[in-house]
Structure formats: C-alpha cells, structure tokens
Scaffold this motif. Structure first.
Motif, mmCIF file in Angstrom:
data_model
loop_
_atom_site.group_PDB
_atom_site.id
_atom_site.type_symbol
_atom_site.label_atom_id
_atom_site.label_comp_id
_atom_site.label_asym_id
_atom_site.label_seq_id
_atom_site.Cartn_x
_atom_site.Cartn_y
_atom_site.Cartn_z
ATOM 1 N N PHE A 94 7.862 -9.880 6.090
ATOM 2 C CA PHE A 94 7.183 -10.850 4.873
ATOM 3 C C PHE A 94 6.511 -12.074 5.410
ATOM 4 N N ARG A 95 5.289 -12.344 5.304
ATOM 5 C CA ARG A 95 4.557 -13.627 5.762
ATOM 6 C C ARG A 95 4.283 -14.589 4.590
ATOM 7 N N GLY A 96 4.593 -15.854 4.650
ATOM 8 C CA GLY A 96 3.781 -16.443 3.357
ATOM 9 C C GLY A 96 3.902 -18.300 3.519
ATOM 10 N N THR A 97 3.056 -18.815 2.597
ATOM 11 C CA THR A 97 3.087 -19.824 2.945
ATOM 12 C C THR A 97 3.881 -20.623 1.155
ATOM 13 N N ALA A 98 4.612 -21.644 1.501
ATOM 14 C CA ALA A 98 4.974 -22.665 0.825
ATOM 15 C C ALA A 98 4.579 -23.953 0.412
ATOM 16 N N ARG A 99 4.365 -24.352 -1.011
ATOM 17 C CA ARG A 99 4.490 -25.596 -0.554
ATOM 18 C C ARG A 99 5.547 -26.273 -0.828
#
Length: 105
Positions: A3-8
C-alpha cells in the motif's frame, strides 16, 4: 499486499525549542499488509501500522506568533483556523477532534 497513499494531515514539529503546528500531506505506505485496507474508514487506515517515517510535506506552519506557508489569504485563513486552536490546546485534543495518532515506524 502493498500500500502507498497520501493523507491530508496536521502534526507538531519542535525546532529550536519552539513547538510548531503544521498542515500538509503525509505519505503513508507498507510493503506488506495482511488484509485489505478499507480506505473508506479513517480509523482503519490510521490503525493499519503504516509507515510515515519520512514525515509530511508542510504547506503551512504556525508557531504562536508567525505563520509560514500559503500567500493566498483564503488558504492562509483556512490553515490558521486549524493550526491556531491546535497549538493553543496542545497537548489537549482540540474540540471536534478525536485524538492524536503517532506513526513510529
């Protein structure tokens, strides 16, 4: 499963003895997850033991006196509406929020 992602995100940073409240984007990833990650459930994401060791990409920062970040007034006002109560309340959780999360990997 990877998994790879961006979060505020918002976070605290301490530099030269001053605690600063920051806002921006946080990269989260894992080379291996044992089960499917429910991306519609923020608590599931935050509890998934994701790696955030490289910190966030800061877009705005407040130290109690000075703001650094966006030059657009409406973006600056939006940042400060979050960062000011966050820093003023530290370490208490600001009203309207449920807690602090820590990424220790």
């Amino acid at each position: 499963m990877a998994f790879r992602g961006t979060a505020r995100a918002v976070w605290f940073r301490r530099e030269k003895g001053t605690t600063r409240a920051c806002i921006g984007s946080l990269q989260l990833w894992s080379h291996y997850l044992s089960e499917y990650l429910n991306l519609d459930n923020p608590t599931a994401i935050l509890s998934a033991d994701l790696d955030g060791r490289y910190g966030g990409e800061c877009e705005g920062r407040w130290d109690g006196t000075n703001y650094w970040g966006a030059e657009n007034l409406s973006v600056m006002e939006q940042h400060l509406s979050i960062l000011k109560p966050m820093l003023e309340s530290f370490p208490k959780i600001p009203d309207g929020y449920d807690g602090w999360w820590r990424f220790t990997s």
